[in-house]
Design an enzyme around this catalytic site. Structure first.
Site, short mmCIF file in Angstrom:
data_model
loop_
_atom_site.label_atom_id
_atom_site.label_comp_id
_atom_site.label_asym_id
_atom_site.label_seq_id
_atom_site.Cartn_x
_atom_site.Cartn_y
_atom_site.Cartn_z
CB CYS A 85 5.32 18.56 -13.42
SG CYS A 85 4.56 17.05 -12.82
CE LYS A 103 10.08 11.47 -10.77
NZ LYS A 103 10.67 12.54 -10.01
CD GLU A 107 13.49 11.48 -8.56
OE1 GLU A 107 12.65 11.38 -7.65
OE2 GLU A 107 13.43 12.37 -9.44
CB CYS A 126 6.58 14.70 -11.87
SG CYS A 126 6.90 16.23 -11.00
CD GLU A 147 1.88 -5.47 8.32
OE1 GLU A 147 1.06 -5.59 9.26
OE2 GLU A 147 2.16 -6.41 7.54
CE1 TYR A 161 13.17 16.03 -7.70
CE2 TYR A 161 14.24 17.67 -6.33
CZ TYR A 161 13.33 17.33 -7.31
OH TYR A 161 12.58 18.32 -7.91
CG HIS A 189 -0.11 -9.13 7.79
ND1 HIS A 189 1.21 -8.76 8.00
CD2 HIS A 189 -0.12 -10.49 7.66
CE1 HIS A 189 1.95 -9.85 8.02
NE2 HIS A 189 1.18 -10.91 7.81
#
Length: 536
Positions: free
Chosen positions: A100, A108, A247, A105, A514, A243, A509
């Site tokens: 990672c 990336k 990515e 992670c 939302e 993935y 908002h």
């Protein structure tokens, strides 16, 4: 106190250690409860009240192993961590912290961010920013790579300091089992470091696979190498559409490099397939090329680049030349180097992974966390959480176990995809199509209005049961900052979120998040889920 037993005649007692033996040629071997000194016609046994050198030895210095080690040390346990990075076929190596931190992670996400910033620079003019000669804006790969690697090295250093501060011994050696309680490892100086432990945690993770085709290892790279390339990758072929492949393709294309993804079967296996195909369509629209139903056959280095032969869906052999070929076809568990047979730990033959129950292997005092677990999510936060809970059970009388269900994740494609819970396909299989309801909607993020950006792939869906409380069993979101959006909803699903509760929640908002609480159209209704007005 320690006892010295002189065989065959008498017994003496001394404080331990040390014991000095003069004028005797001796060999010494360490056992679980004693050290045996064998001399001519004489055996001396030094018995210790401390049966093992450590309460916990961790094999692997990645996220899960380090989390478990530090948690155990904080609870008063004596802990050691064995960690060693075998260089990739291209010679890439890194420091403490695991996949990672070093090749996963973190780099990336940084390169993904670099690509998003490049996109934002070109959009800034529409918001009033004056950017001279915007057409000349381009990435400096070397500067990006250096910045990313400098950050990683700083994390490596902080991690080592953290272990030292928590009194966790760091052993830079490839650990392996000598027997169920003994771990050995060859140090840089060639000496073998041997320790004993009451409990042992296997957390060695995995490394990328290479295809079994000519030239793959010699001429290809993997995610182990891409983040530290000293030269720009140029025209790149990525083999694999999981993935990691998507990515990497996303940020390389975003940084301006011609990028192609070769897909053997489907996009994002294991993810909701409607969402996966939307991601692929979005990436194609941005300029990523896809070759579907194809497999590489030969990788060959030539004067003008790397020649790739592949077999297409009709069985015909095609070819093209690339500057870089990156394989993202899956990962293999690093269990074979551990000599697990010496400890009696059983692996699943098909994938060399360990089938553990509550992280406990078939050997009661040997545990496993992270990517080496059979049929468990290969995600950093999963390994970290499981490692911490394990240490609490071992050293703090906790009974809490890891819950591997409803774990959120995000694919950091150019337009991100975040999800938690079941995919539509999984829900249909488990509950039956007639027993689930799919709410869905397309939407337009506020930031897509200036400049006018295509929002045709901004899409979400909520998977619920159709019974009275309409429990939410899956949420899927494609759009800006999907990881940030889905994180909070993951907590709600863990808390047994229902659709009426979701609808009763007041949104913030204007945000993209939302949109998940505004959704009301079901697939069953056949109504058009196109974007609503911003305030309806």
């Amino acid at each position: 106190m320690a006892t010295l037993l002189f065989l065959p005649s008498f017994v003496l007692s001394f404080r331990r250690p040390p014991v000095k033996i003069i004028n005797l040629a001796c060999t010494i071997s360490r056992h679980y409860t004693y050290t045996q000194v064998i001399c001519t016609n004489l055996s001396i046994y030094i018995f210790s009240e401390e049966q093992y050198m450590y309460d916990l030895v961790v094999l692997g210095g990645g996220s899960g192993g380090l989390a478990a080690a530090k948690q155990a040390a904080e609870l008063g346990a004596r802990v050691a961590v064995f960690d060693y990075v075998t260089p990739s076929p291209k010679g890439t190596k890194w420091g403490l912290g695991g996949t990672c931190v070093n090749v996963g992670c973190i780099p990336k996400k940084l390169m993904h961010q670099a690509a998003l910033l490049g996109e934002a620079v070109h959009e800034a003019a529409a918001f009033g920013w004056v950017i001279p000669d915007i057409k000349s804006v381009q990435i400096n790969w070397e500067a990006l790579s250096v910045a990313v690697q400098n950050h990683i090295k700083s994390v490596n250093w902080v991690t080592r300091v953290d272990l030292k501060n928590k009194k966790v011994e760091y052993i830079n050696a490839l650990g392996y089992f000598k027997d169920p309680h003994t771990i050995g490892g060859i140090m840089k100086n060639g000496e073998e470091n041997v320790v004993t432990a009451k409990n042992i945690l296997i957390a060695v993770g995995g490394r990328p696979k290479y295809p079994d085709i000519p030239g793959a290892i010699e001429n290809g790279i993997t995610s182990d190498d891409i983040f530290s390339l000293s030269q720009p990758p140029g025209k790149t072929l990525i083999v694999g559409a999981g993935y990691i492949g998507l990515e990497c393709a996303g940020f390389l294309n975003g940084l301006g490099y011609n990028t192609t993804v070769m897909v053997r079967s489907i996009i994002l296996r294991g993810f909701d397939q409607q969402m996966a195909n939307i991601i692929a369509e979005e990436m194609e629209q941005r300029g990523v090329h896809f070759i579907y139903q194809a497999k590489p056959k030969l990788i060959k280095k030539e004067a003008d680049g790397i020649l790739v032969h592949w077999v297409d869906k009709l069985g015909q052999v095609q070819k093209d030349v690339y500057d870089t070929v990156l394989f993202a076809i899956g990962r293999r568990a690093l269990t074979k180097d551990l000599k697990l047979e010496n400890a009696g730990v059983i692996c699943i033959p098909d994938d060399d992974k360990i089938d553990a129950v509550d992280e406990q292997t078939n050997v009661p005092h040997i545990y496993a966390v992270g990517d080496i677990l059979h049929k468990k999510p290969e995600l950093t936060p999963v390994a970290i959480h499981a490692g911490k809970l394990l240490s609490k059970r071992l050293f703090a009388n906790s009974s809490e176990t890891m819950d591997y269900t409803n774990i959120a994740t995000t694919v950091f494609s150019p337009l991100e995809y975040g999800c938690v819970g079941l995919s539509e396909e999984q829900a249909n299989i488990i509950y039956g199509e007639d027993n689930i309801e799919i709410y869905h909607a397309y939407y337009k993020p506020t930031e897509f209005f200036i400049p006018q950006k295509d929002n045709s792939h901004c899409y979400l869906k909520v998977v619920t049961l159709r019974n009275n409380d309409q429990k939410v069993i899956g949420m899927h979101f494609i759009g800006p900052n999907a990881g940030e959006v889905i994180q909070g909803f993951a907590t709600a699903i863990k808390s047994n979120l229902t659709f009426p509760i979701l609808k009763s929640t007041v949104g913030i908002h204007p945000t993209s998040a939302e949109e998940l609480i505004r959704v009301f159209i079901t697939k069953r209704s056949k109504m058009d889920p196109k974007p609503q007005s911003c305030c309806s």
